[in-house]
Scaffold this motif. Structure first.
Motif, PDB file in Angstrom:
ATOM      1  N   ILE A   1       0.834  -1.202   0.000  1.00 23.32           N
ATOM      2  CA  ILE A   1       0.000   0.000   0.000  1.00 23.32           C
ATOM      3  C   ILE A   1       0.873   1.258   0.000  1.00 23.32           C
ATOM      4  CG2 ILE A   1      -1.718   1.311   1.312  1.00 23.32           C
ATOM      5  CD1 ILE A   1      -2.871  -1.367   2.253  1.00 23.32           C
ATOM      6  N   GLU A   2       1.946   1.235   0.793  1.00 23.67           N
ATOM      7  CA  GLU A   2       2.856   2.391   0.798  1.00 23.67           C
ATOM      8  C   GLU A   2       3.411   2.632  -0.606  1.00 23.67           C
ATOM      9  OE1 GLU A   2       4.038   4.635   3.560  1.00 23.67           O
ATOM     10  OE2 GLU A   2       1.972   3.959   3.718  1.00 23.67           O
ATOM     11  N   ASN A   3       3.634   1.523  -1.295  1.00 23.58           N
ATOM     12  CA  ASN A   3       4.214   1.602  -2.635  1.00 23.58           C
ATOM     13  C   ASN A   3       3.288   2.325  -3.621  1.00 23.58           C
ATOM     14  OD1 ASN A   3       6.330   1.042  -4.364  1.00 23.58           O
ATOM     15  ND2 ASN A   3       5.333  -0.793  -5.180  1.00 23.58           N
ATOM     16  N   THR A   4       1.982   2.350  -3.337  1.00 22.08           N
ATOM     17  CA  THR A   4       1.059   3.031  -4.242  1.00 22.08           C
ATOM     18  C   THR A   4       1.141   4.551  -4.080  1.00 22.08           C
ATOM     19  OG1 THR A   4      -0.806   3.148  -2.686  1.00 22.08           O
ATOM     20  CG2 THR A   4      -0.604   1.134  -3.984  1.00 22.08           C
ATOM     21  N   GLY A   5       1.587   4.999  -2.915  1.00 19.27           N
ATOM     22  CA  GLY A   5       1.649   6.442  -2.652  1.00 19.27           C
ATOM     23  C   GLY A   5       0.273   7.079  -2.507  1.00 19.27           C
ATOM     24  N   GLN A   6      -0.792   6.254  -2.372  1.00 25.90           N
ATOM     25  CA  GLN A   6      -2.167   6.762  -2.368  1.00 25.90           C
ATOM     26  C   GLN A   6      -2.776   6.868  -0.977  1.00 25.90           C
ATOM     27  OE1 GLN A   6      -4.164   7.680  -5.172  1.00 25.90           O
ATOM     28  NE2 GLN A   6      -2.115   7.700  -6.056  1.00 25.90           N
ATOM     29  N   TYR A   7      -2.018   6.494   0.043  1.00 24.04           N
ATOM     30  CA  TYR A   7      -2.612   6.446   1.372  1.00 24.04           C
ATOM     31  C   TYR A   7      -1.743   7.222   2.358  1.00 24.04           C
ATOM     32  CZ  TYR A   7      -4.509   4.604   5.722  1.00 24.04           C
ATOM     33  OH  TYR A   7      -5.069   4.491   6.961  1.00 24.04           O
ATOM     34  N   GLN A   8      -2.364   8.096   3.111  1.00 22.44           N
ATOM     35  CA  GLN A   8      -1.611   8.949   4.029  1.00 22.44           C
ATOM     36  C   GLN A   8      -1.958   8.704   5.492  1.00 22.44           C
ATOM     37  OE1 GLN A   8       0.926  10.670   3.087  1.00 22.44           O
ATOM     38  NE2 GLN A   8       0.529   9.974   0.996  1.00 22.44           N
ATOM     39  N   GLY A   9      -2.821   7.719   5.755  1.00 21.50           N
ATOM     40  CA  GLY A   9      -3.236   7.467   7.133  1.00 21.50           C
ATOM     41  C   GLY A   9      -2.317   6.503   7.857  1.00 21.50           C
ATOM     42  N   LEU A  10      -2.808   5.939   8.950  1.00 22.40           N
ATOM     43  CA  LEU A  10      -2.033   4.985   9.745  1.00 22.40           C
ATOM     44  C   LEU A  10      -2.497   3.554   9.441  1.00 22.40           C
ATOM     45  CD1 LEU A  10      -2.037   6.926  13.148  1.00 22.40           C
ATOM     46  CD2 LEU A  10      -0.247   6.867  11.397  1.00 22.40           C
ATOM     47  N   TYR A  11      -1.774   2.584   9.988  1.00 22.35           N
ATOM     48  CA  TYR A  11      -2.089   1.175   9.733  1.00 22.35           C
ATOM     49  C   TYR A  11      -2.389   0.439  11.024  1.00 22.35           C
ATOM     50  CZ  TYR A  11      -0.192   1.820   5.059  1.00 22.35           C
ATOM     51  OH  TYR A  11       0.026   2.247   3.791  1.00 22.35           O
ATOM     52  N   HIS A  12      -2.994  -0.731  10.842  1.00 27.03           N
ATOM     53  CA  HIS A  12      -3.100  -1.668  11.958  1.00 27.03           C
ATOM     54  C   HIS A  12      -2.910  -3.089  11.421  1.00 27.03           C
ATOM     55  CE1 HIS A  12      -4.250  -2.978  15.976  1.00 27.03           C
ATOM     56  NE2 HIS A  12      -4.820  -4.004  15.367  1.00 27.03           N
ATOM     57  N   VAL A  13      -1.878  -3.770  11.906  1.00 26.82           N
ATOM     58  CA  VAL A  13      -1.596  -5.130  11.447  1.00 26.82           C
ATOM     59  C   VAL A  13      -2.374  -6.121  12.298  1.00 26.82           C
ATOM     60  CG1 VAL A  13       0.183  -6.903  11.223  1.00 26.82           C
ATOM     61  CG2 VAL A  13       0.700  -4.540  10.587  1.00 26.82           C
ATOM     62  N   LEU A  14      -3.235  -6.910  11.648  1.00 25.69           N
ATOM     63  CA  LEU A  14      -4.054  -7.895  12.357  1.00 25.69           C
ATOM     64  C   LEU A  14      -3.252  -9.112  12.800  1.00 25.69           C
ATOM     65  CD1 LEU A  14      -7.489  -8.456  10.613  1.00 25.69           C
ATOM     66  CD2 LEU A  14      -7.029  -7.442  12.846  1.00 25.69           C
ATOM     67  N   GLY A  15      -2.273  -9.480  11.964  1.00 29.08           N
ATOM     68  CA  GLY A  15      -1.484 -10.673  12.272  1.00 29.08           C
ATOM     69  C   GLY A  15      -2.083 -11.939  11.706  1.00 29.08           C
ATOM     70  N   GLY A  16      -3.020 -11.797  10.768  1.00 31.59           N
ATOM     71  CA  GLY A  16      -3.625 -12.971  10.149  1.00 31.59           C
ATOM     72  C   GLY A  16      -5.057 -12.675   9.756  1.00 31.59           C
ATOM     73  N   LEU A  17      -5.759 -13.699   9.303  1.00 33.33           N
ATOM     74  CA  LEU A  17      -7.169 -13.572   8.946  1.00 33.33           C
ATOM     75  C   LEU A  17      -7.940 -14.668   9.680  1.00 33.33           C
ATOM     76  CD1 LEU A  17      -6.833 -13.082   5.081  1.00 33.33           C
ATOM     77  CD2 LEU A  17      -7.266 -11.311   6.795  1.00 33.33           C
TER      78      LEU A  17
END
Lengths: 204, 204
Positions: B98-114
Motif C-alpha cells: 500500500i505504501e508503494n502506491t503512494g495513495q494512502y496517508q493514514g495509519l495502519y493496523h496489522v491484524l497478524g492474520g485472517l
C-alpha cells in the motif's frame, strides 16, 4: 516494483546484499528476507554461518586444483582412481559435471581458465606448466582435454595438444555430436556436420 | 541433477542451507554457493552479517505492528500522516504494497492474520482487541479494511465490520473490480459482476 520504502534499515541492507547475488532481483530478495524474518534466529544464524565457513574453509586441492576441505581433494586422495588418465578441465565446476556422469575414473587437472586473447588470458595465466609437469610423471598415459566447445576452448585444445605431443602420450578431446535426446531435424548444422564426420561404426 | 557428490563438506552444508530457502532448488543453491566462493571473504561476511543483524535487529512497531528498527515504525513516527484513518491489513507485507502506491496517508493496523476456522484461527488469535481500542481513540474517523478478497478475508471483513459498527465510525473496504490493464473479455465473471454492481458514475 522499483524501490520500495522499507520500514527498516536492517531489512533494507539484507535485501541489498541478497539482491547482489546473480539471478536474484530485488523482489525475490525481499521475499527471501521476509521469509528469514519469519524464522527463528537459529535458522538465520545457521545459514549465515554455513556461508562464512564455506568461504573460509574451502581450499584448492594441491594436486589438481579441485575444491577441497583438505590438502588433497576427495578424487586425488581416493585410492581407487586410475592415475594413468588425466582429464584437463577449465574449473572445478566441470569436475562436478563429469563426476556426476559416473563415467570417468581417472584424475583431473584444473587449468583455471581458457586461452582468450580477447580477454588478455594467455597460457602463462593458466596452470599449463604444472599440467606438463604432471603429464610427464611416470603413471600418466592419456590426457583428456575436456574443454568447452567454444572458440576459447578450441584455441586452448590446440595449444595444449601442441605442448603435450612431445611427451608421447595419448591426447584426446571429448566426442562432439548430437546430444542424447536431440532431434536430428533441429540439430544445428555445425554439430550435425561434426557428428557425420565423426560417425561411429556399428558392430557387424 | 539429483545429488551431486560435492568435493567439500563446507560447500555441501552451504548448498543445503541455501536450498532451504523458498523457491531455491539445489541447482540454484549450488550456483549461488559457487558464486560466493569466487568472491572475497569480506563480501560473504557482509551478506551473512546483514542477514543475522536483520533477524536480530528488527522488531514490530508498538503501535501498529509494522516492521521497524525502533519502538515506532516510520509511518507511526512520521508527523505527516493522517491519524483520522486507520487501514487494517493482514501483515506488514500489505503495508509495503500500500505504501508503494503512494495513495494512502493514514495509519495502519496489522491484524497478524485472517479469521480462518479451517486453520483454527479465530478473532482471539488476531490483534482485534487492540484494533477496537485504537479505533475508539479520539482521532480516528474511518477504518479501511484492506484484506485479501478471499473467503478468509471476507469472513474477517464481516466480523470486523460487526465489531466496529457500534463505534460510529466510517468503515470501508477496498474497491473490487477490474484490474487496471485487464481486458474485459478475459475478466473472471465474479470480478466482472462486482465491477458492474459497483459501477462508478461519470461526471456529466
Amino acid at each position: 516494483m522499483g524501490h520500495l520504502d522499507l520500514p527498516s534499515r536492517h531489512l533494507e541492507r539484507a535485501v541489498e546484499e541478497i539482491s547482489s547475488l546473480p539471478g536474484i532481483g530485488s523482489k525475490t530478495a525481499l521475499r527471501l528476507a521476509l521469509h528469514l524474518l519469519g524464522k527463528p534466529q537459529e535458522v538465520v544464524d545457521r545459514l549465515a554461518g554455513a556461508l562464512v565457513e564455506m568461504r573460509r574453509g574451502i581450499r584448492h586441492c594441491r594436486a589438481c586444483g579441485n575444491l577441497s576441505d583438505h590438502e588433497l581433494c576427495p578424487v586425488c586422495s581416493s585410492g581407487r582412481r586410475d592415475a594413468s588418465q588425466l582429464c584437463v578441465v577449465e574449473s572445478f565446476r566441470e569436475i562436478l559435471a563429469i563426476e556426476n556422469t559416473g563415467q570417468y575414473q581417472g584424475l583431473y587437472h584444473v587449468l583455471g581458465g581458457l586461452i582468450s586473447p580477447m580477454d588478455g588470458v594467455g597460457p602463462s595465466d593458466l596452470s599449463v606448466d604444472r599440467l606438463l609437469e604432471r603429464a610427464s610423471g611416470p603413471d600418466v598415459r592419456e590426457v583428456i582435454l575436456a574443454l568447452s566447445t567454444t572458440l576459447e576452448g578450441d584455441t586452448t585444445n590446440f595449444y595444449l595438444h601442441k605442448k603435450l605431443s612431445p611427451l608421447g602420450l595419448e591426447v584426446s578431446t571429448l566426442a562432439r555430436g548430437l546430444a542424447v535426446g536431440d532431434e536430428l531435424e533441429y540439430a544445428d548444422p555445425v554439430t550435425l556436420g561434426r557428428s557425420i564426420a565423426g560417425r561411429v561404426k556399428l558392430a557387424p
